[in-house]
Motif scaffolding. Structure first.
Motif, PDB file in Angstrom:
ATOM      1  N   LEU A  22       9.735  -8.961  13.289  1.00 57.64           N
ATOM      2  CA  LEU A  22       8.749  -9.063  12.145  1.00 57.64           C
ATOM      3  C   LEU A  22       9.353  -9.872  11.079  1.00 57.64           C
ATOM      4  O   LEU A  22      10.656  -9.502  10.799  1.00 57.64           O
ATOM      5  N   SER A  23       8.574 -10.604  10.241  1.00 57.53           N
ATOM      6  CA  SER A  23       9.368 -11.067   9.013  1.00 57.53           C
ATOM      7  C   SER A  23       9.465  -9.919   8.086  1.00 57.53           C
ATOM      8  O   SER A  23       8.906  -9.041   8.137  1.00 57.53           O
ATOM      9  N   ASP A  25       8.146 -10.117   5.068  1.00 54.77           N
ATOM     10  CA  ASP A  25       6.831  -9.797   4.287  1.00 54.77           C
ATOM     11  C   ASP A  25       6.217  -8.827   5.078  1.00 54.77           C
ATOM     12  O   ASP A  25       5.477  -7.711   4.667  1.00 54.77           O
ATOM     13  N   THR A  26       6.209  -9.021   6.481  1.00 55.96           N
ATOM     14  CA  THR A  26       5.155  -8.238   7.337  1.00 55.96           C
ATOM     15  C   THR A  26       5.907  -6.709   7.301  1.00 55.96           C
ATOM     16  O   THR A  26       5.061  -5.935   7.486  1.00 55.96           O
ATOM     17  N   LEU A  30       3.817  -3.274   6.566  1.00 59.52           N
ATOM     18  CA  LEU A  30       3.787  -2.384   7.335  1.00 59.52           C
ATOM     19  C   LEU A  30       4.404  -1.101   6.598  1.00 59.52           C
ATOM     20  O   LEU A  30       3.746   0.092   6.857  1.00 59.52           O
TER      21      LEU A  30
END
Ligand SMILES: C[S@@+](CC[C@H](N)C(=O)[O-])C[C@H]1O[C@@H](n2cnc3c(N)ncnc32)[C@H](O)[C@@H]1O
Length: 227
Positions: A22-23, A25-26, A30
């Motif tokens: 996951l980046s 940002d993601t 989350l």
């Protein structure tokens, strides 16, 4: 799910180049999502435990758009004026109005008919109500209320027609009826409840694009206006 474990598990994955990652940002989005979910669950538990919260978040899936404070205060004042000490006020699908009335000193009765069971925290003042079954409320409410304010969840003929069945069932003869809804419902609201468009504009805490109007079966403009 235990969010900490989930995050640990995602961290493990970061060390493994073959697995999707996951980046940041993601991952932040989350984490924010889980934080909000935790807060919602905690609030719900508090409500279920009988604690009345200061605020109920709007749930747009239930078409919840709360009144701005000035609108809620003016409507509450108007209901109290009309009901007098001996009267009874029904708030149909209008929990913010109920909440405002609940918070002030008064002698009259106030009752909330509402679909969102979070408001069951108001105990005996709350009746679960689904406009789709408009007469599925206790028979004791027949011709009980002097003032009825209804704010149906949808701008549809079906929703207004069914809500009007409830309004008429609970209204005393000569009751004052106030319907807050979209301007587009004017003709149907008049046919169903004998209400006319007033100059009192309904303001919401979060601005809506549809113009919302207050319809009443009496001259509400004389007493209910913004300063
Ligand atoms: C447009 S909002 C009116 C709220 C009002 N502006 C207020 O601040 O109190 C519609 C209301 O209808 C309720 N509602 C949603 N689904 C419903 C249903 N099936 N039957 C009756 N009421 C419903 C929502 O929970 C919400 O309180």
């Amino acid at each position: 799910m235990n969010h900490d474990n989930f995050i640990l598990c995602m961290s493990d994955q970061e060390s493994d180049d073959d697995r999707p990652q996951l980046s940041s940002d993601t991952m932040n989005a989350l984490l924010e999502f889980y934080k909000e979910q935790d807060e919602r669950e905690q609030k719900l538990q508090e409500i279920q435990g009988g604690c009345v919260p200061d605020n109920f978040d709007e749930n747009w899936n239930l078409s919840q758009f709360w009144y701005a404070d000035d609108t809620a205060n003016l409507l509450a004042k108007e209901c109290l004026r009309v009901a007098g000490d001996e009267g009874a006020i029904a708030c149909i699908s209008s929990p913010t109005l109920y909440k405002t009335l609940h918070s002030v000193e008064k002698k009259c009765k106030v009752h909330l008919f509402e679909y969102d069971t979070r408001f069951a925290v108001y105990k005996d003042d709350f009746t679960f109500y689904d406009y789709k079954s408009p007469l599925d409320i206790p028979r004791d409410f027949r011709e009980t209320f002097d003032v009825i304010v209804a704010d149906p969840p949808y701008l549809s003929d079906e929703c207004l027609t069914k809500t009007a069945v409830t309004v008429k069932f609970v209204a005393k003869p000569n009751a004052k009826i106030i319907i807050c809804t979209g301007a587009v419902m004017e003709n149907l609201a008049h046919r169903l409840c004998g209400v006319k468009k007033s100059n009192f504009v309904i303001r919401h805490a979060n601005q809506l694009s549809n113009p919302f109007v207050c319809f009443a079966n009496y001259d509400i403009d004389a007493t209910c206006k913004y300063s």
